[in-house]
Design an enzyme around this catalytic site. Sequence first.
Site, mmCIF file in Angstrom:
data_model
loop_
_atom_site.group_PDB
_atom_site.id
_atom_site.type_symbol
_atom_site.label_atom_id
_atom_site.label_comp_id
_atom_site.label_asym_id
_atom_site.label_seq_id
_atom_site.Cartn_x
_atom_site.Cartn_y
_atom_site.Cartn_z
ATOM 1 N N HIS A 81 -1.548 -0.034 -9.900
ATOM 2 C CA HIS A 81 -2.245 -0.925 -8.957
ATOM 3 C C HIS A 81 -2.771 -2.178 -9.677
ATOM 4 O O HIS A 81 -3.962 -2.480 -9.640
ATOM 5 C CB HIS A 81 -3.392 -0.185 -8.246
ATOM 6 C CG HIS A 81 -3.790 -0.848 -6.958
ATOM 7 N ND1 HIS A 81 -4.180 -0.164 -5.842
ATOM 8 C CD2 HIS A 81 -3.851 -2.165 -6.604
ATOM 9 C CE1 HIS A 81 -4.477 -1.002 -4.864
ATOM 10 N NE2 HIS A 81 -4.275 -2.234 -5.309
ATOM 11 N N ARG A 110 0.853 -1.192 0.000
ATOM 12 C CA ARG A 110 0.000 0.000 0.000
ATOM 13 C C ARG A 110 0.891 1.246 0.000
ATOM 14 O O ARG A 110 1.972 1.244 0.605
ATOM 15 C CB ARG A 110 -0.908 0.033 1.237
ATOM 16 C CG ARG A 110 -2.141 -0.856 1.143
ATOM 17 C CD ARG A 110 -3.135 -0.379 0.081
ATOM 18 N NE ARG A 110 -4.344 -1.171 0.005
ATOM 19 C CZ ARG A 110 -4.591 -2.142 -0.875
ATOM 20 N NH1 ARG A 110 -3.680 -2.473 -1.766
ATOM 21 N NH2 ARG A 110 -5.749 -2.769 -0.880
HETATM 22 P P1 NAP Z 1 -2.215 -10.636 5.520
HETATM 23 O O1 NAP Z 1 -2.376 -12.096 5.247
HETATM 24 O O2 NAP Z 1 -3.119 -9.970 6.497
HETATM 25 O O3 NAP Z 1 -0.700 -10.447 5.975
HETATM 26 C C1 NAP Z 1 -0.218 -9.270 6.509
HETATM 27 C C2 NAP Z 1 1.193 -9.508 7.026
HETATM 28 O O4 NAP Z 1 1.706 -8.265 7.509
HETATM 29 C C3 NAP Z 1 1.232 -10.498 8.186
HETATM 30 O O5 NAP Z 1 2.373 -11.317 8.090
HETATM 31 C C4 NAP Z 1 1.332 -9.575 9.404
HETATM 32 O O6 NAP Z 1 1.996 -10.148 10.494
HETATM 33 C C5 NAP Z 1 2.175 -8.469 8.830
HETATM 34 N N1 NAP Z 1 1.998 -7.238 9.624
HETATM 35 C C6 NAP Z 1 0.877 -6.493 9.772
HETATM 36 N N2 NAP Z 1 1.130 -5.460 10.599
HETATM 37 C C7 NAP Z 1 2.414 -5.565 10.976
HETATM 38 C C8 NAP Z 1 3.256 -4.802 11.823
HETATM 39 N N3 NAP Z 1 2.817 -3.725 12.460
HETATM 40 N N4 NAP Z 1 4.529 -5.203 11.973
HETATM 41 C C9 NAP Z 1 4.985 -6.303 11.362
HETATM 42 N N5 NAP Z 1 4.245 -7.077 10.519
HETATM 43 C C10 NAP Z 1 2.970 -6.703 10.349
HETATM 44 O O7 NAP Z 1 -2.313 -9.794 4.188
HETATM 45 P P2 NAP Z 1 -2.055 -10.286 2.678
HETATM 46 O O8 NAP Z 1 -3.233 -10.990 2.150
HETATM 47 O O9 NAP Z 1 -0.748 -10.973 2.624
HETATM 48 O O10 NAP Z 1 -1.982 -8.880 1.926
HETATM 49 C C11 NAP Z 1 -1.002 -7.907 2.271
HETATM 50 C C12 NAP Z 1 -1.354 -6.579 1.631
HETATM 51 O O11 NAP Z 1 -1.139 -6.637 0.220
HETATM 52 C C13 NAP Z 1 -2.834 -6.208 1.741
HETATM 53 O O12 NAP Z 1 -3.126 -5.630 2.992
HETATM 54 C C14 NAP Z 1 -2.979 -5.199 0.619
HETATM 55 O O13 NAP Z 1 -2.703 -3.909 1.117
HETATM 56 C C15 NAP Z 1 -1.875 -5.590 -0.383
HETATM 57 N N6 NAP Z 1 -2.424 -6.056 -1.681
HETATM 58 C C16 NAP Z 1 -2.095 -5.370 -2.802
HETATM 59 C C17 NAP Z 1 -2.568 -5.787 -4.037
HETATM 60 C C18 NAP Z 1 -2.154 -5.086 -5.314
HETATM 61 O O14 NAP Z 1 -2.689 -5.380 -6.380
HETATM 62 N N7 NAP Z 1 -1.197 -4.182 -5.265
HETATM 63 C C19 NAP Z 1 -3.401 -6.911 -4.116
HETATM 64 C C20 NAP Z 1 -3.727 -7.573 -2.941
HETATM 65 C C21 NAP Z 1 -3.225 -7.146 -1.719
HETATM 66 P P3 NAP Z 1 1.381 -11.424 11.279
HETATM 67 O O15 NAP Z 1 1.533 -12.574 10.303
HETATM 68 O O16 NAP Z 1 2.231 -11.564 12.449
HETATM 69 O O17 NAP Z 1 -0.063 -11.095 11.546
#
Ligand code: NAP
Length: 310
Positions: free
Chosen positions: A273, A225
């Site tokens: 994006h 993001r």
């Molecule tokens: P997710 O499964 O919720 O994983 C988030 C990860 O970030 C987890 O490992 C979490 O740690 C870690 N995290 C969150 N807050 C943290 C902090 N304060 N300090 C350290 N680590 C932290 O999310 P996801 O499905 O992988 O997706 C990640 C992001 O990708 C989404 O939120 C979205 O913004 C982005 N995205 C972008 C696109 C695009 O097209 N550009 C598409 C889809 C998603 P824990 O494992 O310990 O909880």
Amino acid sequence: MSLNILFAARPERWTVYEKPLRDALRAAGITAKLKLDIPPSEVDYIVYAPNSTLQDFTPYTRAKAVLNLWAGVEKITGNTTLHIPLARMVDPGLTKGMVEWVTGHVMRYHLGLDIDILHTGTDWTPRTPPLAQERKVGILGMGALGAETARTLVNLGFDAAGWSRSAKSEPGVKCFHGDQGLQDVLARSEILVLLLPDTPATENIINKAALAAMPDGAFIINPGRGPLIDDDALIGALDSGKIAHATLDVFRIEPLPAEHPYWAHPHVTVTPHIAAETRAVTASQVIVENIQRGETGQGFLHLVDRTLGY
Ligand code: NAP
């Protein structure tokens, strides 16, 4: 019993999702009215995109869950009218797309493909490409997307490290967490991939100090993001050569304004994006699986912790 499922997303998404959702409901043996318009007090489930016109959940007194079509939930976690479970999207199709997009850009930096592709003239100086095992890649965020990306990079031979909030163990990946863990990952990452959610705790995580902690000439790939990066700090680091190049897919304001310095910066690749899109067929199966779980008293999958913001 027939369920009432409201599809609350932009109208153009209905044309993409109507058939896959109906197919998935039928395959699961669920009888349901799936519509764009249902009296709020009769709705059982809300299939939702945060850019929908539905922003006040108060009248949805019977609804059991909001099932998000997007992986990112920062535009809904602060909604004070929402008091029922919120599930984010973890879609195998989206995950595959993200892994491929990130791997492509990691490879581009690792092999120096831009140098080869832009090669002009008649210079025949051989340049031995490095091996993945000699390349340190860091992934901030080891959730659904980051962990699968890390696994793929490790399978390709990369020396991969991941950072998350809680401690993790992932075969072949050096796993870090906590403040010191972040410093350790930053210090070793020649290529840094941002796959964190946008929360108060992650905003500007890539700031001046974080960039200074990285190896000279490192690369940054951000499909997470926009607010993860302090833009002025990154532009400063790109101008000085501390960061060699950045590939940015997400921004604080989207579409990225025409006057934004990223567009014209010689060391930035802007993509609109597109890193990973929710895929309607697989995402519909995930939505229907969650409805099935709701109806059989099992816990919902992929629930968002609204106090943490993801
Ligand atoms: P997710 O499964 O919720 O994983 C988030 C990860 O970030 C987890 O490992 C979490 O740690 C870690 N995290 C969150 N807050 C943290 C902090 N304060 N300090 C350290 N680590 C932290 O999310 P996801 O499905 O992988 O997706 C990640 C992001 O990708 C989404 O939120 C979205 O913004 C982005 N995205 C972008 C696109 C695009 O097209 N550009 C598409 C889809 C998603 P824990 O494992 O310990 O909880």
